[in-house]
Scaffold this motif. Structure first.
Motif, PDB file in Angstrom:
ATOM      1  N   THR A  32      15.705  39.027 108.135  1.00  0.00           N
ATOM      2  CA  THR A  32      16.107  37.705 107.680  1.00  0.00           C
ATOM      3  C   THR A  32      17.457  37.815 106.983  1.00  0.00           C
ATOM      4  N   LEU A  33      18.390  36.954 107.392  1.00  0.00           N
ATOM      5  CA  LEU A  33      19.718  36.943 106.787  1.00  0.00           C
ATOM      6  C   LEU A  33      19.957  35.616 106.089  1.00  0.00           C
ATOM      7  N   LEU A  34      20.776  35.670 105.061  1.00  0.00           N
ATOM      8  CA  LEU A  34      21.116  34.488 104.287  1.00  0.00           C
ATOM      9  C   LEU A  34      22.319  33.806 104.927  1.00  0.00           C
ATOM     10  N   GLY A  35      22.196  32.505 105.177  1.00  0.00           N
ATOM     11  CA  GLY A  35      23.314  31.750 105.726  1.00  0.00           C
ATOM     12  C   GLY A  35      24.266  31.323 104.622  1.00  0.00           C
ATOM     13  N   GLU A  36      25.460  30.927 104.994  1.00  0.00           N
ATOM     14  CA  GLU A  36      26.434  30.456 104.008  1.00  0.00           C
ATOM     15  C   GLU A  36      25.945  29.210 103.284  1.00  0.00           C
ATOM     16  N   ASP A  37      24.970  28.514 103.904  1.00  0.00           N
ATOM     17  CA  ASP A  37      24.397  27.314 103.284  1.00  0.00           C
ATOM     18  C   ASP A  37      23.271  27.644 102.304  1.00  0.00           C
ATOM     19  N   GLY A  38      22.986  28.951 102.114  1.00  0.00           N
ATOM     20  CA  GLY A  38      21.954  29.365 101.174  1.00  0.00           C
ATOM     21  C   GLY A  38      20.550  29.410 101.748  1.00  0.00           C
ATOM     22  N   VAL A  39      20.411  29.218 103.051  1.00  0.00           N
ATOM     23  CA  VAL A  39      19.099  29.216 103.703  1.00  0.00           C
ATOM     24  C   VAL A  39      18.858  30.571 104.369  1.00  0.00           C
ATOM     25  N   LEU A  40      17.672  31.130 104.133  1.00  0.00           N
ATOM     26  CA  LEU A  40      17.269  32.378 104.789  1.00  0.00           C
ATOM     27  C   LEU A  40      16.782  32.063 106.197  1.00  0.00           C
ATOM     28  N   SER A  46      19.094  40.076  99.585  1.00  0.00           N
ATOM     29  CA  SER A  46      19.584  39.224 100.671  1.00  0.00           C
ATOM     30  C   SER A  46      21.094  39.200 100.651  1.00  0.00           C
ATOM     31  N   GLY A  47      21.656  38.794 101.770  1.00  0.00           N
ATOM     32  CA  GLY A  47      23.105  38.732 101.823  1.00  0.00           C
ATOM     33  C   GLY A  47      23.602  37.909 102.987  1.00  0.00           C
ATOM     34  N   VAL A  48      24.794  37.374 102.802  1.00  0.00           N
ATOM     35  CA  VAL A  48      25.471  36.624 103.854  1.00  0.00           C
ATOM     36  C   VAL A  48      26.268  37.626 104.683  1.00  0.00           C
ATOM     37  N   PRO A  49      25.994  37.725 105.983  1.00  0.00           N
ATOM     38  CA  PRO A  49      26.723  38.680 106.822  1.00  0.00           C
ATOM     39  C   PRO A  49      28.232  38.510 106.700  1.00  0.00           C
ATOM     40  N   GLY A  50      28.933  39.636 106.561  1.00  0.00           N
ATOM     41  CA  GLY A  50      30.377  39.612 106.419  1.00  0.00           C
ATOM     42  C   GLY A  50      30.839  39.355 104.993  1.00  0.00           C
ATOM     43  N   GLN A  51      29.904  39.109 104.071  1.00  0.00           N
ATOM     44  CA  GLN A  51      30.280  38.858 102.678  1.00  0.00           C
ATOM     45  C   GLN A  51      29.671  39.940 101.778  1.00  0.00           C
ATOM     46  N   ALA A  52      28.552  39.655 101.116  1.00  0.00           N
ATOM     47  CA  ALA A  52      27.973  40.647 100.207  1.00  0.00           C
ATOM     48  C   ALA A  52      26.451  40.573 100.219  1.00  0.00           C
ATOM     49  N   LEU A  53      25.852  41.713  99.907  1.00  0.00           N
ATOM     50  CA  LEU A  53      24.405  41.823  99.758  1.00  0.00           C
ATOM     51  C   LEU A  53      24.092  41.799  98.271  1.00  0.00           C
ATOM     52  N   PHE A  64      18.037  45.599  87.003  1.00  0.00           N
ATOM     53  CA  PHE A  64      19.199  46.038  87.771  1.00  0.00           C
ATOM     54  C   PHE A  64      19.701  44.876  88.621  1.00  0.00           C
ATOM     55  N   SER A  65      20.979  44.922  88.924  1.00  0.00           N
ATOM     56  CA  SER A  65      21.599  43.906  89.777  1.00  0.00           C
ATOM     57  C   SER A  65      22.861  44.499  90.384  1.00  0.00           C
ATOM     58  N   TYR A  66      22.919  44.500  91.710  1.00  0.00           N
ATOM     59  CA  TYR A  66      24.069  45.050  92.425  1.00  0.00           C
ATOM     60  C   TYR A  66      24.549  44.051  93.473  1.00  0.00           C
ATOM     61  N   SER A  67      25.837  44.094  93.730  1.00  0.00           N
ATOM     62  CA  SER A  67      26.434  43.334  94.818  1.00  0.00           C
ATOM     63  C   SER A  67      27.191  44.336  95.679  1.00  0.00           C
ATOM     64  N   VAL A  68      26.811  44.417  96.950  1.00  0.00           N
ATOM     65  CA  VAL A  68      27.407  45.397  97.854  1.00  0.00           C
ATOM     66  C   VAL A  68      28.103  44.651  98.991  1.00  0.00           C
ATOM     67  N   PRO A  69      29.404  44.913  99.200  1.00  0.00           N
ATOM     68  CA  PRO A  69      30.109  44.220 100.288  1.00  0.00           C
ATOM     69  C   PRO A  69      29.565  44.602 101.659  1.00  0.00           C
ATOM     70  N   MET A  70      29.533  43.607 102.543  1.00  0.00           N
ATOM     71  CA  MET A  70      29.191  43.846 103.952  1.00  0.00           C
ATOM     72  C   MET A  70      30.469  43.573 104.751  1.00  0.00           C
ATOM     73  N   ASN A  71      31.010  44.615 105.357  1.00  0.00           N
ATOM     74  CA  ASN A  71      32.291  44.500 106.033  1.00  0.00           C
ATOM     75  C   ASN A  71      32.228  43.735 107.343  1.00  0.00           C
ATOM     76  N   GLU A  72      31.056  43.678 107.945  1.00  0.00           N
ATOM     77  CA  GLU A  72      30.911  43.013 109.241  1.00  0.00           C
ATOM     78  C   GLU A  72      29.731  42.054 109.201  1.00  0.00           C
TER      79      GLU A  72
END
Length: 185
Positions: free
Chosen positions: A57-65, A120-127, A149-157
């Motif tokens: 399941t991926l998160l859309g830019e609209d905030g919907v999984l 969760s994360g928006v593809p091409g943005q961050a997890l 804990f809380s991390y934000s990891v970039p997704m390059n693609e």
């Protein structure tokens, strides 16, 4: 009649489309620490329902999984993430680390439990990866710690392999944090 039934099953199977299964990359590059604990038990991770599903399941830019429809994890996410956490801690610490079910006779010196609030994360943005971990001492009873804990990891693609790589990187960050906390005593 049987031929018609067999033919219809073949047609349905052909329409279903390919089911792609993805493995999480192995954790590498963890920091290493000395620990006074000899044994560490990692309990099964507590995951949100959308993460524990085998369909990715991926998160859309609209905030919907949204499920990917064709992408599935190769292993049960709860088991895979727990085993990866245990393997990472085993690399990072001088103790023997094992995931549940606990394989040793005696109680562990330290028990690690993780509750994931968000993964969760928006593809091409961050997890986004957040939650809380708990360290206890079943064998000695003198350790009770809870850390958020809380991390934000970039997704390059915008691909599932990039999403999987970001999950592994986020788990590596968690391994380093837990290992450092254990090493401090």
């Amino acid at each position: 009649m049987r031929r018609l039934f067999a033919l219809s099953l073949l047609v349905l199977a052909a329409c279903a489309g390919p089911e792609e299964r993805y493995l999480l990359p192995e954790i590498t590059g963890v920091e290493t620490y000395r620990s006074s604990a000899r044994t560490i038990q990692v309990t099964r991770m507590d995951l949100p329902a959308y993460v524990s599903d085998s369909e990715i399941t991926l998160l859309g830019e609209d905030g919907v999984l949204r499920p990917t429809k064709t992408g599935f994890w190769a292993d049960e996410p709860e088991r895979a993430l727990t085993e990866m956490l245990a393997a990472g801690l085993d690399q990072a610490l001088t103790a023997s680390v094992a995931a549940d079910p606990w394989p040793f006779e005696g109680l562990a010196d330290i028990q690690v439990a993780v509750k994931v609030h968000r993964l969760s994360g928006v593809p091409g943005q961050a997890l986004a990866f957040s939650g809380q971990y708990f360290l206890t001492s079943p064998a000695h009873g003198n350790l009770e710690r809870a850390r958020r804990f809380s991390y934000s990891v970039p997704m390059n693609e915008s691909t599932i392999p990039a999403f999987a790589a970001a999950q592994t990187e986020a788990l590596r960050l968690l391994v380093n944090e837990i290992a450092k906390t254990i090493a401090r005593g």
